[in-house]
Write an enzyme that holds these catalytic residues in place. Structure first.
Site, PDB file in Angstrom:
ATOM      1  CB  SER A   1      -0.928  -0.001   1.220  1.00 36.35           C
ATOM      2  OG  SER A   1      -0.189  -0.209   2.403  1.00 36.35           O
TER       3      SER A   1
ATOM      4  CD  GLU B   1      -3.661   3.576  -5.530  1.00 37.91           C
ATOM      5  OE1 GLU B   1      -3.692   4.802  -5.572  1.00 37.91           O
ATOM      6  OE2 GLU B   1      -3.109   2.946  -4.595  1.00 37.91           O
TER       7      GLU B   1
ATOM      8  CG  HIS C   1      -2.875  -0.511  -3.146  1.00 43.33           C
ATOM      9  ND1 HIS C   1      -3.229   0.796  -2.866  1.00 43.33           N
ATOM     10  CD2 HIS C   1      -3.108  -1.212  -2.005  1.00 43.33           C
ATOM     11  CE1 HIS C   1      -3.652   0.881  -1.625  1.00 43.33           C
ATOM     12  NE2 HIS C   1      -3.600  -0.334  -1.079  1.00 43.33           N
TER      13      HIS C   1
ATOM     14  CG  ASN D   1      -2.986   3.775   1.232  1.00 45.19           C
ATOM     15  OD1 ASN D   1      -4.120   3.830   1.695  1.00 45.19           O
ATOM     16  ND2 ASN D   1      -2.387   2.626   0.980  1.00 45.19           N
TER      17      ASN D   1
END
Length: 286
Positions: A120, A153, A141, A191
């Protein structure tokens, strides 16, 4: 190159969720972890999740059985297990652990196998350097819970080939997800936005701005978020949130990414969220 068999490393919440998604798309998947108990726990979680889908009428019992038949749980990591087109690593956010995993995978996987990480926040280029196949290394991700969330992602490292990206992008579509192509920067995109928001919510709590419930209600009722930031931190794991904040802080060197001291205290106390039974909320009492 089509991806017809997948190996998922890590049978925790993310790994088992990813394995479920792959199997539901009709693709055989091997779910691997370091202990038999962890593998069995992951498989049991998948069976329970599929059972809920049957109860809700989202799939039939036969469809559930077919999905489970496509998932094989293992502990060993040998040439037979690793004879796959794609590996998705979903282990702890620890560079040393990932180095050990990818070094082993690079040695046993066929030459054509694409290696990917569900990290992440850790740099894909740095993880690719643990292998001898940086052109076939990429970030994938998934968001939690993987069977529900539609976004993946996909992150190219410095040396990732266009063919590798194309193969993974095609797979994401087969999984019923949507690819967002993201640069290899700390925290990627999701994130980098979400985790500092959670960290700021913890600062607001530590400064007495509002209670846990009221902070979360601001996000749910004011921003129309399905879950408040503190409940979300508990779901992700407060230790994981802290690890990502540390990565952002180290990667950018910007004080705005400094982890909140209260978050550090929670992690030190073992208050990790749902997985430990206590975090910003008390789950053991529920």
């Amino acid at each position: 190159m089509p991806i017809n068999r997948v190996l998922v490393i890590g049978a925790g919440q993310m790994g088992s969720g990813i394995a479920q998604v792959v199997a539901q798309a009709g693709i055989p998947v091997v779910l691997r972890d370091v202990e038999d108990g962890l593998v069995k726990k992951g498989l049991a979680g998948i069976e329970k999740a599929l059972g809920r889908n049957v109860d809700k009428g989202k799939m039939t019992a036969d469809e559930k059985a077919a999905v489970l038949s496509r998932i094989t749980g293992v502990v060993a990591l040998d040439a037979e297990v690793a004879a796959v087109d794609l590996v998705i690593e979903a282990a702890s956010e620890n560079p040393a652990i990932k180095k050990e995993i990818f070094t082993a995978l690079d040695a046993v996987c066929p030459e054509h196998t694409i290696l990917s990480s569900n990290t992440s926040s850790l740099p894909i280029t740095a993880l690719a350097a643990f292998t001898g196949r940086p052109a076939q290394f990429i970030g994938m991700h998934f968001f939690n819970p993987a069977p529900v969330m539609k976004l993946v992602e996909v992150i190219n490292g410095l040396a990732t080939s266009p063919q590798t990206f194309a193969a993974v992008d095609e797979l994401v579509t087969r999984l019923g997800k949507t690819t967002v192509k993201v640069s290899d920067a700390s925290g990627f995109c999701g994130n980098r936005i979400m985790i500092p928001m959670i960290n700021e919510a913890v600062y607001a709590l530590s400064e007495g701005v509002a209670s846990v419930e009221d902070i979360d209600n601001v996000a749910k009722l004011g921003f129309n978020h399905p879950m408040g930031p503190l409940a979300l931190s508990d779901l992700i794991g407060n230790d994981t949130v802290l690890a990502i904040m540390n990565t952002l802080h180290e990667g950018f060197g910007d004080p705005k990414y400094r982890p909140c001291p209260l978050l550090k205290k929670y992690v030190a106390a073992g208050w990790l969220g749902r997985k430990s039974g206590k975090g910003f909320y008390d789950y053991a009492a529920k």
